[in-house]
Scaffold this active site. Structure first.
Site, mmCIF file in Angstrom:
data_model
loop_
_atom_site.group_PDB
_atom_site.id
_atom_site.type_symbol
_atom_site.label_atom_id
_atom_site.label_comp_id
_atom_site.label_asym_id
_atom_site.label_seq_id
_atom_site.Cartn_x
_atom_site.Cartn_y
_atom_site.Cartn_z
ATOM 1 N N ALA A 1 0.858 -1.183 0.000
ATOM 2 C CA ALA A 1 0.000 0.000 0.000
ATOM 3 C C ALA A 1 0.892 1.229 0.000
ATOM 4 C CB ALA A 1 -0.893 0.002 1.240
ATOM 5 N N MET A 2 0.298 2.380 -0.323
ATOM 6 C CA MET A 2 1.085 3.620 -0.434
ATOM 7 C C MET A 2 0.322 4.781 0.175
ATOM 8 S SD MET A 2 3.777 5.161 -1.439
ATOM 9 C CE MET A 2 3.976 6.908 -1.128
ATOM 10 N N ASN B 1 -0.109 7.945 -0.103
ATOM 11 C CA ASN B 1 -0.339 9.235 -0.749
ATOM 12 C C ASN B 1 -1.214 10.115 0.144
ATOM 13 O OD1 ASN B 1 0.811 8.070 -3.180
ATOM 14 N ND2 ASN B 1 -1.133 6.979 -3.354
ATOM 15 N N GLU C 1 -0.242 2.908 7.060
ATOM 16 C CA GLU C 1 -0.403 3.964 6.042
ATOM 17 C C GLU C 1 -0.967 5.237 6.653
ATOM 18 O OE1 GLU C 1 1.077 3.385 3.403
ATOM 19 O OE2 GLU C 1 1.249 1.226 3.688
ATOM 20 N N HIS D 1 1.538 7.317 8.460
ATOM 21 C CA HIS D 1 2.333 8.127 7.530
ATOM 22 C C HIS D 1 1.686 9.475 7.220
ATOM 23 C CE1 HIS D 1 5.603 5.590 6.279
ATOM 24 N NE2 HIS D 1 4.864 4.657 5.733
HETATM 25 ZN ZN LIG Z 1 5.317 2.792 4.912
#
Ligand SMILES: [Zn+2]
Length: 895
Positions: free
Chosen positions: A278-279, A281, A314, A317
């Site tokens: 996963a990212m 963004n 995520e 982040h």
């Molecule tokens: Zn990460």
């Protein structure tokens, strides 16, 4: 970014091989991008237009941006009322383009306008094409250095700017980006509509996100922040768990961080093809479907926990990474170590039933294991090129970063640590920071504790300390008989007994060979002993003595299991500790003891016989994480040390030791039983069926597996994964076909597909192994999945003899399925081989067939093979001796 849980090495590669991007020249600072994209999902191309407001620091005739695989159609640079059309010169080796003009621009603001076009690639990086059976999608993945494949940009994390994104898309399609939709109008033309997103706060280019296609979303909210979970229409029924968890986590973080969620909305999007896990963004987290979409009512505990923890990673982040970003990629651990550490916090607080604190010990062990190789690297390592940058997305940045933070948190106390985190976030919001900024905030918050002395020794030095412990009592504990005669004489000879813990530190290597390295760490060693309150002391010398009052019959030197080091006790201390481990140590501490003893087997600092004795002593421990920790080593013994002559005795010992625990909990969950028990059941099936080859467990597994491939509701989801694997070991061709049919059934959930595909790699009959590899490389298998399928077959000790020659022979077919960073997963899997011939063959093959950015991984694989050969040489005889003695006990015990 979150790698796939099972294969952290997935993130290590790069395309193209000749990419040597370097840093942009200083002096041009972007402030705002206005970006408009028109993707063509049928032709797999896009056109774009951008306006970048920049500040020039000095008089200049050129501006350099990052750009690759883009064609610039038009460009201009304007300052005041002067506009010039620059010449564009590409530097492919640096992934840069220089726009040069004839008349110099003065220091101050300027505006760059560029029209460009590019391709929607199939490598799952940049702006790429993702496919389902029904249609195409366009999705982005920019971390680390791939925004430059979508638009010319100042593609470095410290060059933060605001973004206005506009997408011109097909009339019936939807679009998602970092901002919320502020306008959506028809046109241009009858078949299009134009979606404008709100302006983002200042952020790095690698966090820009776009997704276009037919997405359906489920809506929720937390603390007035709208949250959506989105995916392809067929996944709509699988949103509930992720949405609920995202709401829980956002509220938790708002409270923990003391800084409210900094972006206006949060979208969580499952993309049909996604290379990483996963990212993060900004405001638009993108995902691999299997980590997001689960059946809320019929999924395993593990899947629930995985969905929750990847989301927690995520979402962590959004603050750590997105709001405050590292200045440069050498400090990527600040992002990834922190998010990995943080992810377990909401899990522990909101779902204590999952026992996430125990998973932290497993994470610690993973980090220590890779960090004991000679081809490891410091957490903070130089990284200039995309290849070097991408190589840092590994266990050292994630798990070691997290483990070091956990050690410091445990030393300072969670509350002090949190105050330091809050101060750091407030100070560097919407800006960039370095490791020094982080530990200075911690030192300040703790009122001067030496965090700034501890952390550099773990962040800037590779490897780990082995803390050797020898305990002794300096005076006899008992008072001598004559002394008892009078009060006076008793006072005169009172012995004041104390325990002296002699500790020494040296670097620990998995192969055990000394190298003369003289690293020293500043270690907060935390001690637990009989009759004493646990305490921590800074240990910074090569050797030191830690005295404690009273003669303790046992000592444990990693209290709370949070220290980033291995411990080796002298023989007597270990014996004393083992005898009380079941009662005096916490579960985390027992796991840590078992993990350290297991790690000492490789270099021959411990014997497999003593290790098995310890497992025997703790085998009544029905904690699933304890069982998980020794299962790993028992599997190693099974795969690497067994021969025809000792196989039966070892398997019989496994059955005798673990059957009683399994008999107690049985096959079927009892209503209301704990989540841990669900997981323990699954672990015992793996141990008894997979290693012990227990006839009844295998028989029942086959029966259940046959039902499961017809109807996934036929079995408790928490055991399905292991049952399918155990059943596959029978090499039954009709079962293989059943799995294959389920794998190709589009109505199956990602969890069923994952269970079945994982189990397919357990068939070891040569024809079935080949058939599986053909499926793995077939066009209908998604590029995101193939590398993992190949890697699993290579990791299977019995299938690898067939899989490795097959993969070599069909390399061009295999290579065509690799995406930008996935080939390295195959290189990493060869590290599980264990013979000189296979090692030499791996080295030869990959030197002739280079896999991008796998240089360090290949060295690690060769080192791991050597370590395995050494382990076998050191421990096989040892095991035989123990089994010969023990088999007799097992037999007589049965009588
Ligand atoms: Zn990460």
């Amino acid at each position: 970014m979150s790698p796939l849980k099972q294969s952290i090495f997935l993130l290590l590669a790069m395309w193209p091989a000749l990419a040597w991007a370097q840093r942009l020249p200083q002096g041009v600072v972007p402030e705002h991008y206005d970006l408009t994209f028109s993707p063509d999902l049928t032709k797999a191309t896009f056109t774009g237009e951008e306006t970048i407001d920049v500040k020039l620091a000095a008089r200049t005739t050129s501006v350099t941006l990052n750009a690759t695989e883009l064609e610039i159609q038009e460009a201009s640079i304007t300052q005041g009322d002067k506009t010039q059309a620059p010449k564009a010169q590409f530097h492919p080796e640096k992934e840069q383009v220089t726009l040069a003009v004839d008349d110099a621009f003065e220091p101050g603001p300027a505006v760059i306008r560029i029209k460009f076009r590019g391709i929607l690639n199939d490598k799952l990086r940049g702006f790429y094409l993702a496919k389902t059976r029904l249609r195409n999608y366009a999705v982005t993945q920019f971390e680390s250095t791939d925004a430059r494949r979508a638009f010319p940009s100042f593609d470095e994390p410290a060059l933060k700017a605001k973004f206005d994104v506009t997408l011109i898309i097909d009339r019936d399609d939807t679009a998602i980006s970092n901002g919320y939709i502020k306008a959506d109008v028809s046109g241009p033309g009858p078949d299009k509509h134009t979606v404008k997103f709100s302006t983002t706060p200042p952020m790095s280019t690698y966090l820009v996100a776009m997704a276009v296609g037919d997405f359906q979303c489920s809506e929720g909210s937390a603390d007035n922040i709208p949250i959506r979970v989105c995916g392809t229409p067929d996944k709509k029924s699988l949103h509930a768990a992720a949405l609920r968890y995202a709401e829980e986590i956002l509220k938790y973080y708002n409270q923990y961080y003391g800084v409210p969620y900094p972006f206006k909305k949060l979208d969580i999007v499952g993309a049909p093809d996604f290379e990483a896990g996963a990212m993060e963004n900004t405001g638009a987290i993108f995902y691999r479907e299997s980590l997001l979409f689960i059946d809320d009512n019929n999924s395993s505990v593990k899947e629930h926990q995985l969905v929750f923890e990847v989301l927690a990673h995520e979402m962590a982040h959004q603050w750590f990474g997105d709001l405050v970003t590292m200045k440069w990629w050498d400090n990527i651990w600040l992002n990834e170590g922190f998010a990995t550490w943080m992810a377990l916090k909401p899990s522990q607080s909101l779902h204590p039933e999952w026992n996430a604190a125990l998973d932290a010990v497993t994470e610690l062990n993973d980090a220590l294991t890779v960090d004991s190789l000679r081809n490891t690297h410091p957490i903070r390592s130089k990284a200039e090129t995309p290849e070097e940058i991408n190589e840092l997305f590994d266990r050292i940045s994630y798990q070691k970063g997290a483990a070091v933070l956990r050690m410091v948190e445990s030393y300072l106390s969670p509350e002090v640590f949190r105050r330091g985190v809050n101060a750091y976030l407030r100070k560097f919001s919407y800006a960039n920071a370095s490791a020094e900024d982080f530990w200075s905030s911690m030192t300040l918050a703790s009122g001067g504790l030496p965090v700034n002395r501890i952390m550099p020794t773990f962040v800037d030095q590779a490897g780990q300390p082995l803390v050797s412990v020898k305990t002794s009592c300096t005076a006899p504990p008992a008072v001598s008989a004559p002394a008892r005669k009078s009060r006076r004489s008793r006072r005169a000879v009172k012995p004041h007994p104390k325990t002296e813990i002699a500790v020494s530190q040296q670097r620990f290597w998995s192969d055990g060979a000394p190298t003369g390295n003289r690293e020293l760490w500043v270690i907060p060693v935390c001690v637990k002993a009989e009759g004493t309150k646990p305490f921590c002391q800074i240990f910074s010398q090569p050797a030191q003595t830690l005295p404690i009052a009273g003669c303790s019959s046992w000592v444990f030197t990693n209290a709370n299991a949070s220290g980033y080091y291995r411990t080796q006790y002298d023989s007597a201390s270990l014996q004393h500790l083992s005898s009380v481990a079941a009662t005096e140590l916490t579960t985390s501490e027992r796991i840590s003891l078992l993990n350290d003893e297991s790690a000492l087997l490789g270099p021959g600092k411990e014997s497999v016989a003593r290790y098995l004795e310890l497992v025997g002593a703790l085998s009544r421990d029905a904690e699933r994480t304890v069982a998980e920790s020794y299962s790993l080593q028992l599997r190693q013994i099974n795969d690497r040390l067994l021969t025809e002559s000792n196989q039966a005795a070892f398997r019989s010992w496994i059955r005798t030791t673990f059957s009683p625990m399994f008999a107690k909990i049985g096959w079927a969950p009892v209503p209301g039983e704990s989540d841990d028990l669900h997981l323990l059941r699954s672990g015992l099936i793996a141990l008894l069926g997979g290693v012990g080859r227990d006839e009844e467990v295998v028989r029942r597994s086959v029966e259940l597996a046959r039902q499961y491939v017809k109807d996934a509701h036929a079995m408790d989801p928490s055991i399905a994964g292991e049952v399918l694997k155990v059943a596959a070991q029978t090499n039954d061709a009709s079962l293989f076909e059943g799995y294959q049919t389920a794998l190709r059934d589009p109505a199956r959930t990602p969890e069923v597909i994952s269970n079945v595909s994982t189990a397919m790699a357990e068939f070891t009959e040569p024809q079935l192994v080949s058939r599986w590899l053909e499926i793995a490389s077939a066009p209908e298998t998604r590029n995101q999945d193939s590398p993992g399928y190949f890697a699993r077959s290579l990791r299977n000790a019995d299938a690898q003899k067939v899989a490795w020659p097959w993969i070599k022979e069909h390399w061009s077919q295999v290579e065509s399925k690799l995406t930008m960073t996935s080939g390295v997963e195959i290189v990493a899997a060869t590290g599980g081989f264990c013979t000189v011939e296979m090692r030499d063959d791996v080295q030869k093959f990959f030197s002739e067939h280079r896999v991008p950015s796998s240089e360090r991984t290949l060295k690690q694989s060769l080192e791991r093979i050597n370590a395995c050969i050494g382990y076998r040489e050191r421990q096989q005889t040892n095991l035989n001796g123990w089994l010969a003695q023990h088999a007799a006990t097992v037999t007589s015990g049965r009588r």
